[in-house]
Design an enzyme around this catalytic site. Structure first.
Site, PDB file in Angstrom:
ATOM      1  N   ASP A 170       0.836  -1.193   0.016  1.00 31.11           N
ATOM      2  CA  ASP A 170       0.055   0.002  -0.117  1.00 31.11           C
ATOM      3  C   ASP A 170       0.900   1.261  -0.004  1.00 31.11           C
ATOM      4  O   ASP A 170       1.513   1.431   0.967  1.00 31.11           O
ATOM      5  CB  ASP A 170      -0.676   0.139   1.339  1.00 31.11           C
ATOM      6  CG  ASP A 170      -1.942  -1.109   1.321  1.00 31.11           C
ATOM      7  OD1 ASP A 170      -2.684  -1.420   0.295  1.00 31.11           O
ATOM      8  OD2 ASP A 170      -2.247  -1.634   2.477  1.00 31.11           O
ATOM      9  N   LYS A 210      -0.127   4.821   8.648  1.00 27.03           N
ATOM     10  CA  LYS A 210       0.351   3.863   7.350  1.00 27.03           C
ATOM     11  C   LYS A 210       1.232   2.739   7.776  1.00 27.03           C
ATOM     12  O   LYS A 210       2.086   3.101   8.823  1.00 27.03           O
ATOM     13  CB  LYS A 210       1.081   4.875   6.864  1.00 27.03           C
ATOM     14  CG  LYS A 210       0.063   5.890   5.838  1.00 27.03           C
ATOM     15  CD  LYS A 210       1.017   6.672   4.655  1.00 27.03           C
ATOM     16  CE  LYS A 210       0.271   7.431   4.094  1.00 27.03           C
ATOM     17  NZ  LYS A 210       0.622   8.684   3.289  1.00 27.03           N
ATOM     18  N   LYS A 214       4.559  -3.965  11.766  1.00 30.29           N
ATOM     19  CA  LYS A 214       5.489  -3.071  11.617  1.00 30.29           C
ATOM     20  C   LYS A 214       5.291  -2.077  12.743  1.00 30.29           C
ATOM     21  O   LYS A 214       4.150  -1.700  13.091  1.00 30.29           O
ATOM     22  CB  LYS A 214       5.405  -2.405  10.316  1.00 30.29           C
ATOM     23  CG  LYS A 214       5.755  -3.312   9.288  1.00 30.29           C
ATOM     24  CD  LYS A 214       5.208  -2.581   7.688  1.00 30.29           C
ATOM     25  CE  LYS A 214       5.488  -3.475   6.613  1.00 30.29           C
ATOM     26  NZ  LYS A 214       4.976  -2.898   5.336  1.00 30.29           N
TER      27      LYS A 214
HETATM   28  P1  B16 Z   1      -5.622  -4.429   6.005  1.00 27.71           P
HETATM   29  P2  B16 Z   1       1.393  -1.856   3.821  1.00 27.71           P
HETATM   30  C1  B16 Z   1      -0.649  -1.293   5.361  1.00 27.71           C
HETATM   31  O1  B16 Z   1      -0.174  -2.032   4.472  1.00 27.71           O
HETATM   32  C2  B16 Z   1      -1.415  -0.196   5.162  1.00 27.71           C
HETATM   33  O2  B16 Z   1      -0.354   0.663   5.243  1.00 27.71           O
HETATM   34  C3  B16 Z   1      -2.065   0.108   6.572  1.00 27.71           C
HETATM   35  O3  B16 Z   1      -2.392   1.659   6.427  1.00 27.71           O
HETATM   36  C4  B16 Z   1      -3.087  -0.653   7.022  1.00 27.71           C
HETATM   37  O4  B16 Z   1      -3.835  -0.570   8.098  1.00 27.71           O
HETATM   38  C5  B16 Z   1      -2.458  -2.137   7.176  1.00 27.71           C
HETATM   39  O5  B16 Z   1      -1.683  -2.605   5.683  1.00 27.71           O
HETATM   40  C6  B16 Z   1      -3.503  -3.221   7.092  1.00 27.71           C
HETATM   41  O6  B16 Z   1      -4.409  -3.283   6.236  1.00 27.71           O
HETATM   42  O7  B16 Z   1      -6.668  -3.579   6.840  1.00 27.71           O
HETATM   43  O8  B16 Z   1      -6.122  -4.232   4.473  1.00 27.71           O
HETATM   44  O9  B16 Z   1      -5.441  -5.721   6.452  1.00 27.71           O
HETATM   45  O10 B16 Z   1       1.557  -0.439   3.784  1.00 27.71           O
HETATM   46  O11 B16 Z   1       2.015  -2.489   4.889  1.00 27.71           O
HETATM   47  O12 B16 Z   1       1.240  -2.567   2.501  1.00 27.71           O
HETATM   48 MG    MG Z   2       2.636   1.338   2.989  1.00 27.07          MG
END
Ligand code: B16
Ligand code: MG
Length: 235
Positions: free
Chosen positions: A14, A48, A149
């Site tokens: 993302d 994020k 993270k």
């Molecule tokens: P989900 P990444 C993260 O993806 C997003 O940056 C973060 O905003 C989000 O809360 C998290 O994934 C969980 O996402 O709700 O779709 O499981 O940036 O690590 O690719």
């Molecule tokens: Mg990201």
């Protein structure tokens, strides 16, 4: 300083491969408004890279909402996720960010391994919609990790599955939490986004289009990226 080899590229999803970060923000903002408070893009920055439930806690804190039951929190998080998935229905291969496909192509033709390291449980859905699975050797996402993270788990798991040591990996991240996690994993990090938000990254770019000429064609290492002094990566 000894230049470390570059053998694997590990990408956040993302906000790095595809601009789904804006959909996360829209869905969280919608939830905040429903709960009766405004939620700015600046406040969203801390969400994020952070897991869904931790993101909800940060959102609620921003709105001064405390003491919700675990069940209520689950309901709110599912609601946000339903809206988010609704926004994802518009996603197509054209939404892959500029320069990403060409960068992946160069990496793979240079023999560099590629992986995704994302906190998202929706990663498989997104990768399927944008059709880049065949460019990736490994995918680690929110469905297979325990610690989010800035814990280094997702990056270390990606390196392990790729069969490489952390110090030969470059991580590409748009979130401060992800930059921190990659540093803790002992990897080199390229921040994708605003420099002041990603100050801990070894190098920051705004797009892969900007990165490709310097990064790939010369197959450069840490010292060439301007990381000098007592680098934890020096051997
Ligand atoms: P989900 P990444 C993260 O993806 C997003 O940056 C973060 O905003 C989000 O809360 C998290 O994934 C969980 O996402 O709700 O779709 O499981 O940036 O690590 O690719
Ligand atoms: Mg990201």
């Amino acid at each position: 300083m000894q230049v470390k080899p570059f053998e694997a590229a590990i990408f956040d999803l993302d906000g790095v491969i595809v601009d789904t970060a804006k959909f996360h923000y829209q869905a969280w903002k919608r939830l905040a408004e429903e709960l009766g408070f405004a939620f700015s893009e600046k406040e969203n920055e801390q969400l994020k890279g952070v897991s869904r439930m931790e993101s909800l806690d940060l959102l609620l804190r921003a709105g001064g909402i405390t003491n919700l039951t675990a069940k209520r929190k689950e309901t709110l998080a599912s609601r946000k996720n339903e809206w988010y998935k609704e926004y994802l229905t518009t996603l197509t291969p054209a939404d892959v960010l500029p320069g990403v496909r060409s960068f992946l192509h160069h990496l793979r033709s240079s023999g560099i391994k590629t992986a995704i390291a994302s906190a998202s449980k929706n990663a498989p859905l997104i990768l399927d919609k944008v059709n880049i699975g065949s460019w990736l050797d490994v995918v680690v996402d929110g469905n297979s990790i325990v610690k989010a993270k800035p814990d280094p788990e997702v990056f270390l798991q990606a390196a392990r599955l790729l069969g490489v040591a952390p110090f030969v990996c470059y991580v590409f991240e748009d979130a401060a939490a992800g930059v921190e996690g990659a540093i803790r994993a002992g990897m080199r990090v390229v921040g994708v986004g605003e420099e002041q938000l990603l100050a801990r990254a070894h190098l920051t770019v705004t797009s892969f289009e900007q990165l490709e000429p310097v990064f790939l064609l010369s197959r450069i290492g840490v010292s060439d990226l301007g990381v000098t002094g007592d680098s934890p990566y020096e051997q």
